[in-house]
Design an enzyme around this catalytic site. Sequence first.
Site, PDB file in Angstrom:
ATOM      1  CD  GLN A 199      -1.301  -2.309   2.137  1.00  0.00           C
ATOM      2  OE1 GLN A 199      -0.105  -2.542   2.164  1.00  0.00           O
ATOM      3  NE2 GLN A 199      -2.145  -3.151   2.973  1.00  0.00           N
ATOM      4  CD  GLN A 221      -3.128  -2.535  -1.550  1.00  0.00           C
ATOM      5  OE1 GLN A 221      -2.493  -3.340  -2.104  1.00  0.00           O
ATOM      6  NE2 GLN A 221      -3.979  -3.233  -0.592  1.00  0.00           N
ATOM      7  CG  ASP A 222      -4.448   1.336   1.302  1.00  0.00           C
ATOM      8  OD1 ASP A 222      -5.445   0.882   0.721  1.00  0.00           O
ATOM      9  OD2 ASP A 222      -3.843   0.921   2.341  1.00  0.00           O
ATOM     10  CG  ASP A 243      -9.281  -1.527   0.038  1.00  0.00           C
ATOM     11  OD1 ASP A 243     -10.318  -1.859  -0.344  1.00  0.00           O
ATOM     12  OD2 ASP A 243      -8.597  -2.479   0.826  1.00  0.00           O
ATOM     13  NE  ARG A 299     -11.372  -4.638  -0.024  1.00  0.00           N
ATOM     14  CZ  ARG A 299     -10.502  -5.390   0.200  1.00  0.00           C
ATOM     15  NH1 ARG A 299     -10.887  -6.729   0.313  1.00  0.00           N
ATOM     16  NH2 ARG A 299      -9.159  -5.056   0.669  1.00  0.00           N
ATOM     17  CD1 TRP A 301     -10.145  -2.315   7.353  1.00  0.00           C
ATOM     18  CD2 TRP A 301      -9.779  -0.458   7.105  1.00  0.00           C
ATOM     19  NE1 TRP A 301      -9.015  -2.077   8.102  1.00  0.00           N
ATOM     20  CE2 TRP A 301      -8.832  -0.702   7.673  1.00  0.00           C
ATOM     21  CE3 TRP A 301      -9.930   1.348   6.994  1.00  0.00           C
ATOM     22  CZ2 TRP A 301      -7.725  -0.153   8.178  1.00  0.00           C
ATOM     23  CZ3 TRP A 301      -8.799   2.002   7.333  1.00  0.00           C
ATOM     24  CH2 TRP A 301      -7.588   1.380   7.849  1.00  0.00           C
TER      25      TRP A 301
END
Length: 380
Positions: A199, A221-222, A243, A299, A301
């Site tokens: 990430q 990612q992230d 994400d 999603r 988390w």
Amino acid sequence: MERRGVLGLVLLIVVSFQLTAEAGRAATVATKLRSDSHKLTADEDFYSWVVREGQKFQAKKTLAAKNPEHQVTGTVQPTADGDTQTYIVVDKNGGGQFFTIQDAINSIKRDQKRTTRITIQVNAGRYEEKVVIPKNTPYLTLQGAGRESTIITHAETKEQAGSDIADATIAISAPNFIARNISFQNSAPPPPSGAVGQQATALYISGDMGAFYGCGFLGAQDTLYDHNGRHYYEECYIEGSIDFIYGDGQSLYKSCQLNVIPASTGSLTAQKRMSSSENTGFSFVDCSVTGSGRVYLGRAWGSSSRVVFISTWLADIIIPQGWQDWNDPARQQSVYYGEYNCFGPGSNTDGRVPWSKKLSLSEAEPFMTKSFIDGDSWIF
Ligand SMILES: *[C@@H]1O[C@H](CO)[C@@H](O)[C@H](O)[C@H]1NC(C)=O
């Protein structure tokens, strides 16, 4: 510059007169002035020239207070309502007071109680640095020259930095932060499928009442760690794969573009609300979701993860189920996931998981305006 010129001139006049007290000397100064850009007209005396230049400077200051495009650099100046506002200019090529953004931030006196705004104007360029804005630097504005012109960039993964706060290209813990027309990038390469620790956060924010206008958030990612606090994003461009908008922020994303870069299976959001008593959640209003790949809208988390998409255009990249429970079926009972009035090829809700909501207007309404983030009291 102008003010320095005027002050310098006044000083020059005073010194000239004190030293010589001769009219002839003054005439020499007058001759010099006539060759300057701010010309003394033929029959104007010194005094009215100074008054005229002073008025021009005042007018420019007033303009600057109203319009950031006309800022007078590096000075403390009154705003329309009589407050003072400080401008600092960062220019990587030397055209400002500082070469780096962090040096400009470090020059500001730490003061948790300050309520006057300090604007750091960041001239065009790629700024290869990591930026930290600590808690005791409130009311800071970063003003770029356009999100494609001014970019803060760094490459670092969670594994390299030790955490997904430490790897952020810019980490903002201060309240009342504003960014305009500037991009934040983590240029670490997109992780291969199934990779761990890859990430790479571009921007981290935990300061309350933060607002972003015309900004870019670039990563994979992230990308955007919207950790804590109430935040407003308007006309921003946010890019990522997995994400890529995540955290427990209470945030309204208005007229933003979310652009997906391919990943095996990605997700636009990973919101982390932990209990239904928290006011947090992500609301996307009048946005567009573009790009390629296959993504969930969200999603879970957090066990009470809350995300809504309203009047948003969705490209044909949304996984028909729409939402994912983070492989914990218990979360299906506690999350709040909804869509209202979305359109575009990805907006068909027929295949959505049964535990997501097709919102009614009255259900969508609380998420549609700045009141979702109590914005009336802090967004201007
Ligand atoms: C700054 O951002 C706004 C959106 O908030 C946009 O309308 C404007 O064109 C941008 N200006 C520049 C110079 O990029």
